[in-house]
Design a protein around this motif. Sequence first.
Motif, short mmCIF file in Angstrom:
data_model
loop_
_atom_site.label_atom_id
_atom_site.label_comp_id
_atom_site.label_asym_id
_atom_site.label_seq_id
_atom_site.Cartn_x
_atom_site.Cartn_y
_atom_site.Cartn_z
N UNK A 192 0.87 -1.18 0.15
CA UNK A 192 -0.01 -0.01 -0.06
C UNK A 192 0.79 1.23 -0.08
N UNK A 193 0.01 2.42 -0.10
CA UNK A 193 1.01 3.74 -0.35
C UNK A 193 1.45 3.95 1.24
N UNK A 194 0.97 3.56 2.25
CA UNK A 194 1.45 3.90 3.52
C UNK A 194 2.81 3.15 3.91
N UNK A 195 2.96 1.91 3.15
CA UNK A 195 4.25 1.30 3.43
C UNK A 195 5.24 1.87 2.37
N UNK A 196 5.04 2.62 1.26
CA UNK A 196 5.76 3.05 0.56
C UNK A 196 6.34 4.58 1.31
N UNK A 197 5.36 5.21 1.81
CA UNK A 197 5.64 6.37 2.93
C UNK A 197 6.51 6.15 3.74
N UNK A 198 6.11 4.77 4.57
CA UNK A 198 7.11 4.39 5.60
C UNK A 198 8.42 4.25 5.13
N UNK A 199 8.78 3.65 3.82
CA UNK A 199 9.94 3.27 3.35
C UNK A 199 10.81 4.43 3.17
N UNK A 200 9.98 5.35 2.63
CA UNK A 200 10.59 6.61 2.47
C UNK A 200 11.15 7.64 3.58
N UNK A 201 10.46 7.67 4.61
CA UNK A 201 10.97 8.17 5.69
C UNK A 201 11.90 7.13 6.39
N UNK A 202 12.14 6.26 6.17
CA UNK A 202 13.26 5.23 6.60
C UNK A 202 14.60 5.71 5.75
N UNK A 203 14.39 6.41 4.84
CA UNK A 203 15.46 6.56 4.04
C UNK A 203 15.49 6.04 2.60
N UNK A 204 14.35 5.44 2.10
CA UNK A 204 14.55 4.81 0.87
C UNK A 204 14.20 5.77 -0.32
N UNK A 205 15.32 5.94 -0.97
CA UNK A 205 15.43 6.98 -2.07
C UNK A 205 14.26 6.59 -2.94
N UNK A 206 14.34 5.38 -3.47
CA UNK A 206 13.27 5.05 -4.50
C UNK A 206 11.78 5.37 -4.23
#
Length: 276
Positions: A192-206
């Motif tokens: 889901x989008x929430x998981x993508x946002x969580x990854x982004x906050x954790x430093x996932x550049x993609x």
Amino acid sequence: MDVAVLEVGGSHVTAAVVAPATWTVTEVDRAKLESQAAPEEVVAQLAEAARKLPLANGLAVALPGPFDFATGVAWYRGQGKFDRLYGFNLGAALTEALGIRLMFMNDAEAFAVGEWTAGEVRGVERCVGVTIGTGIGTAFLADGHVVREGDTVPPGGELYKTSYAGRPLEDTISARAILRRHTEATGVQAPGVKEIADQARAGDAAAKGVLRECFADLGSALKPWLERFGVTRTVLGGSISGAFDLVESVLDFPASATKDTEHSALIGAAAHYLRS
């Protein structure tokens, strides 16, 4: 006068009472909704939720389109929700079941009016509300009233009816569009989008890059209409508004995210009901 409100989604219906004196919301019930059931079953589910409310003053109902909000006829087709209601007069059926006055309102418009009444764009003369979830909803407000006609707004005031880069806008900015673009960029299918946002906050550049690209496209699609309508403030809602902190800097116009994803549409439906 307190207002009884139902907010109807594809999987849940929320029943609440709104007190206009303070615009506080008392949530009475949140129940699962089998939106792909037969019309009679959908009516029964909605009536059951409504009967938990004080209905002496009638009922305001916020729900998604495509729906004829004046006549109460549903026109859902291929939406993944309410498909069996196509051409069905939900308004007449609910009125018969409950014996009260009903008023329907588009849920994106209810969100924007709620934010104008008691939220991020309170009292702003010209503003727009944008909700992003399975699709994209918009409402352009002039002094708190929805504007749907004229050349300063998209057709019907609904941005999703426009195209971007030669494709329907929702192919570019929506939950499914973000998930598709993330898969294309990473080869991984996010839940889901929430998981993508969580990854982004954790430093996932993609992950961050995908979100920023999608919202940059939203900004590009929306900005000409903001200029035409004279919008001075935009408020974002819907399930994706929780990612706003990651993408705010790519929007080159004044915007903020709702602080109350649960209640804005309920407040807006109540405010509209009191005016009608």
